[in-house]
Design a protein around this motif. Sequence first.
Motif, mmCIF file in Angstrom:
data_model
loop_
_atom_site.group_PDB
_atom_site.id
_atom_site.type_symbol
_atom_site.label_atom_id
_atom_site.label_comp_id
_atom_site.label_asym_id
_atom_site.label_seq_id
_atom_site.Cartn_x
_atom_site.Cartn_y
_atom_site.Cartn_z
ATOM 1 N N MET A 1 0.828 -1.201 0.000
ATOM 2 C CA MET A 1 0.000 0.000 0.000
ATOM 3 C C MET A 1 0.868 1.259 0.000
ATOM 4 S SD MET A 1 -2.978 1.086 2.688
ATOM 5 C CE MET A 1 -1.786 1.281 4.012
ATOM 6 N N VAL A 2 1.904 1.278 0.838
ATOM 7 C CA VAL A 2 2.788 2.450 0.878
ATOM 8 C C VAL A 2 3.525 2.606 -0.443
ATOM 9 C CG1 VAL A 2 4.803 3.427 2.023
ATOM 10 C CG2 VAL A 2 3.018 2.346 3.382
ATOM 11 N N THR A 3 3.963 1.485 -1.029
ATOM 12 C CA THR A 3 4.650 1.557 -2.318
ATOM 13 C C THR A 3 3.725 2.092 -3.399
ATOM 14 O OG1 THR A 3 6.035 -0.317 -1.660
ATOM 15 C CG2 THR A 3 5.951 0.217 -3.996
ATOM 16 N N SER A 4 2.471 1.637 -3.403
ATOM 17 C CA SER A 4 1.512 2.132 -4.394
ATOM 18 C C SER A 4 1.264 3.621 -4.219
ATOM 19 C CB SER A 4 0.197 1.354 -4.272
ATOM 20 O OG SER A 4 0.409 -0.023 -4.458
ATOM 21 N N MET A 5 1.178 4.073 -2.973
ATOM 22 C CA MET A 5 0.962 5.497 -2.730
ATOM 23 C C MET A 5 2.141 6.327 -3.240
ATOM 24 S SD MET A 5 0.211 7.358 0.912
ATOM 25 C CE MET A 5 -1.115 6.190 1.234
ATOM 26 N N CYS A 6 3.354 5.865 -2.964
ATOM 27 C CA CYS A 6 4.534 6.601 -3.431
ATOM 28 C C CYS A 6 4.619 6.601 -4.954
ATOM 29 C CB CYS A 6 5.795 5.995 -2.823
ATOM 30 S SG CYS A 6 5.920 6.168 -1.028
ATOM 31 N N LEU A 7 4.300 5.457 -5.574
ATOM 32 C CA LEU A 7 4.313 5.416 -7.035
ATOM 33 C C LEU A 7 3.251 6.333 -7.623
ATOM 34 C CD1 LEU A 7 4.878 1.601 -7.716
ATOM 35 C CD2 LEU A 7 6.511 3.462 -8.011
ATOM 36 N N GLY A 8 2.088 6.429 -6.962
ATOM 37 C CA GLY A 8 1.052 7.340 -7.446
ATOM 38 C C GLY A 8 1.495 8.790 -7.390
ATOM 39 N N ILE A 9 2.139 9.173 -6.282
ATOM 40 C CA ILE A 9 2.636 10.552 -6.170
ATOM 41 C C ILE A 9 3.708 10.820 -7.219
ATOM 42 C CG2 ILE A 9 3.840 12.155 -4.636
ATOM 43 C CD1 ILE A 9 2.496 10.745 -2.286
ATOM 44 N N LEU A 10 4.600 9.852 -7.423
ATOM 45 C CA LEU A 10 5.644 10.023 -8.430
ATOM 46 C C LEU A 10 5.051 10.134 -9.829
ATOM 47 C CD1 LEU A 10 8.659 10.051 -9.184
ATOM 48 C CD2 LEU A 10 8.581 7.550 -9.245
ATOM 49 N N THR A 11 4.059 9.305 -10.121
ATOM 50 C CA THR A 11 3.424 9.357 -11.445
ATOM 51 C C THR A 11 2.732 10.696 -11.668
ATOM 52 O OG1 THR A 11 3.095 6.960 -11.339
ATOM 53 C CG2 THR A 11 1.794 8.179 -12.954
ATOM 54 N N TYR A 12 2.042 11.185 -10.645
ATOM 55 C CA TYR A 12 1.373 12.485 -10.771
ATOM 56 C C TYR A 12 2.391 13.600 -11.022
ATOM 57 C CZ TYR A 12 -1.288 16.646 -9.488
ATOM 58 O OH TYR A 12 -1.872 17.884 -9.489
ATOM 59 N N GLY A 13 3.516 13.559 -10.336
ATOM 60 C CA GLY A 13 4.535 14.583 -10.547
ATOM 61 C C GLY A 13 5.130 14.532 -11.938
#
Length: 455
Positions: free
Chosen positions: A413-425
Motif C-alpha cells: 500500500m505504501v509503495t503504491s501510494m509513493c508510485l502514485g505521487i511520483l506518477t502524478y509529478g
Amino acid sequence: MAHDTSPVFVLDYDKVLDEVSKEANPFTKIKSSDFSDVIEIAIKRSKIVILFVEETLCTEDVTIKDNIGTPFYHLGQAMKENKVTYLPSVSQAYKTLKSHLQALASYVFYLSDSSSELQVYDGRLRHFYIYFKDKINETRSIALRRHDLLIKEVYSVVRQVAAGPVVAFYTGKVNPIDVDALNTLPTENLNVRPRPGVTVFSNGALFRFIGVSSSTSKRRSMFSQVPVVSDEKWKERGLHTRMSYTEFELEFEFSFKDDRWTVDSVALLEWGEEVGRTDLRAGAPWNWSYVCSEPLVLVNMRDGSAVTIAHYQVSCVVCCVTENWSHVCSEPLVLVNMRDGSAVTIAHYQIQPFINHAALRQDFDNPEDLNPDSPASSESPEESPKPDAGSHKFGPAVNCGPYFSAHILAGLMVTSMCLGILTYGVVSMYNINTNSRYDDPQAKPLVIMAEGGGH
C-alpha cells in the motif's frame, strides 16, 4: 589452598603511571602479565622504585578499623588526592615484583620505627626493599598504623633526595586467607529434547499433533498421550476417521477428488455425540501432506470449553476404497483335497471387493469404468499417481501460511501510494507548456492577455 592474589598500593606522587586505572574494583582480578607491564613502566619512567613488603597482607587488613579508625590514614589521604592507586586483587604480586627487581642483600632494609629511614638511600640504588619488624604484643591495627607512617616518611625523604620521580609499591608476600576447595561432582547436562508431538496412523490417513489442550474458563489441560483410532468409515469418495482421547473424540472428514484430497471439517464429540464442528476445507495433492502452525480450535457448544491443536499435519494415505456392499455367509465353506481326501473348512466368511486408486478417480456412475477389460482399466499402475499407503511417512508438505501478511500488504500500500505521487509529478511536468514568444529589447514589450480580458 592459599589465595594467589594480594592487594597492592601504588604510590605515584609524580604521576608517571597514567596507564594504571584509578578505580578500585574488588571483583576485578589483575593478571600477573598486566601487573608486569605496570612494573616495567615504573622502572622506565622513575628514578627510584621502592618496595614496601608485609609478611602477610589481605583485603581484611585494608578494611580493618579500631577505636581510632583506619590504620592507613596517610595512604587514604593520598588516595583522595589521586597520588596513590589501590589495586584490590593482583595475581602473584610479590613474585612478579621479585622477578623484575632483584632482592639482593644490599637492596633490602628492615625498619621498625622512623629512626632509620634516613639510612636507606645513598644515591646509588635504583630500587630497594623495605621490610617491617613488628613489636611483641602489638595488635594488627597498631602495626599497620606504624607501617603507614613509615611508608609516608621513607617515601617523602627519598623523593627529596632523588633527582627524579619515585614510584613505590606496597604489598604482602602472601595472602593469609585460606579457601577450601569444594569437591563437588560435575553434573551432567541432560539433553532434554522437546516432545515432537504424537503421530497417529490409520488405514487411510496419517496424523501428527503437537500441543493438544482442552481449556475452560477455570482450567487448562494438556494431552500428550497418543489417541486411539476408534472408528474409520469409508465412503464412495471420502473417509471418516475418528480418534479418541480420555475426555473427548475427534472426527476428521475427508473427501477425495481426481487430483487431491481434502479435509472438509473436524468434529468434536463427547460420548459419541457431536458437540462442535470446525470447517477446515484444506488439503493437498495425492502423496502430499498438509501442515499448519495456526491453532485449530474446536469449541464445545454445550459448555463453552474448547479443544486446541497448536500444530498439526495431516496426510491421506488411502490407496483403495471398498464397495458399499459385502457378501457375508455363515454356512461352512468346505474345500476338499481330491488327492488325499482331506478337507479345509471355513465356518464363517465375509467377502468385499476393493477398487484401486485408478478406479477411484473415475466416474462411478459409469459401470464400464469398473470393468477390468475396458480400455480405461488397462492403464499401467505406474502411469497413475498412487499415494504411498504402506510407508506411514509424510510426503512433501503444503503449508497453511498465507501468501500475504499484514506487513506485506502495508508495504504494498505504501509503495503504491509513493508510485502514485511520483506518477502524478511526472505527468504534471510533462504537461508544462514552454514559452512560444520572447521579449526583444529592440521591439515593443510583449503584452500577454489574461483569460479574464485584462492586461
